[in-house]
Design a protein around this motif. Structure first.
Motif, PDB file in Angstrom:
ATOM      1  N   ARG A   1       0.829  -1.209   0.000  1.00  0.00           N
ATOM      2  CA  ARG A   1       0.000   0.000   0.000  1.00  0.00           C
ATOM      3  C   ARG A   1       0.873   1.272   0.000  1.00  0.00           C
ATOM      4  O   ARG A   1       0.419   2.327  -0.406  1.00  0.00           O
TER       5      ARG A   1
ATOM      6  N   GLY B   1      -1.446   0.422  -4.779  1.00  0.00           N
ATOM      7  CA  GLY B   1      -1.603   0.541  -3.332  1.00  0.00           C
ATOM      8  C   GLY B   1      -1.769   1.987  -2.893  1.00  0.00           C
ATOM      9  O   GLY B   1      -2.650   2.311  -2.090  1.00  0.00           O
TER      10      GLY B   1
ATOM     11  N   GLU C   1      -5.118   3.653  -3.475  1.00  0.00           N
ATOM     12  CA  GLU C   1      -6.225   3.242  -2.604  1.00  0.00           C
ATOM     13  C   GLU C   1      -6.416   4.191  -1.420  1.00  0.00           C
ATOM     14  O   GLU C   1      -7.465   4.183  -0.791  1.00  0.00           O
ATOM     15  N   TRP C   2      -5.387   4.992  -1.080  1.00  0.00           N
ATOM     16  CA  TRP C   2      -5.522   5.819   0.133  1.00  0.00           C
ATOM     17  C   TRP C   2      -4.823   7.170   0.042  1.00  0.00           C
ATOM     18  O   TRP C   2      -5.215   8.121   0.681  1.00  0.00           O
TER      19      TRP C   2
ATOM     20  N   LEU D   1      -5.937   4.977   4.763  1.00  0.00           N
ATOM     21  CA  LEU D   1      -5.098   3.781   4.645  1.00  0.00           C
ATOM     22  C   LEU D   1      -5.659   2.661   5.513  1.00  0.00           C
ATOM     23  O   LEU D   1      -5.806   1.519   5.061  1.00  0.00           O
TER      24      LEU D   1
END
Length: 128
Positions: free
Chosen positions: A23, A29, A32-33, A122
């Motif tokens: 991530r 990754g 995603e956040w 996250l």
């Protein structure tokens, strides 16, 4: 020329190290956040947020331990931001240590709040 303030923030993360590292270090990754979308080319990551973009060069990384970037639009060569994964020897608890820099206390506080928000995203992406 003012001195930059280096600061570190620590967040407990309930995740395996391998999943957390992905991530923090891969475009999929990170998207995603950290940003809406992330592209990579020759160790330069382009982060996209709401129509704006910013580029960071990957300075260093070590599998399942840390990733360090430098914003290309920063005129401060010594500045960087780093994601460091730390494991407590006794409890095996995983923490994410974020290192960043700020021009002054106000910016430090602003950046800290921004990291708090990002790390919440996250944790949500990790399901922790």
């Amino acid at each position: 020329m003012s001195e930059l303030i280096k600061f570190q923030l620590e967040y407990p993360i309930h995740s395996s190290i391998n999943i957390l590292y992905k991530r923090l270090s891969t475009p999929s990754g990170l998207s995603e956040w950290f940003a809406d979308d992330v592209h990579i080319r020759h160790d330069v990551y382009t982060f996209f947020w709401d129509g704006s973009e910013q580029q960071a060069k990957l300075l260093k990384k070590k599998e399942d331990q840390f990733v360090r970037f430098h914003w290309l639009d920063s005129d401060k060569d010594e500045s960087y931001f780093e994601f460091n994964i730390q494991i407590d020897d006794l409890t095996n608890d995983v923490s994410l240590i974020i290192t960043d820099f700020a021009e002054d206390e106000g910016e430090k506080e602003e950046n800290s709040l921004l990291w708090d928000t990002q790390v919440e995203s996250l944790k949500h992406a990790l399901g922790s």
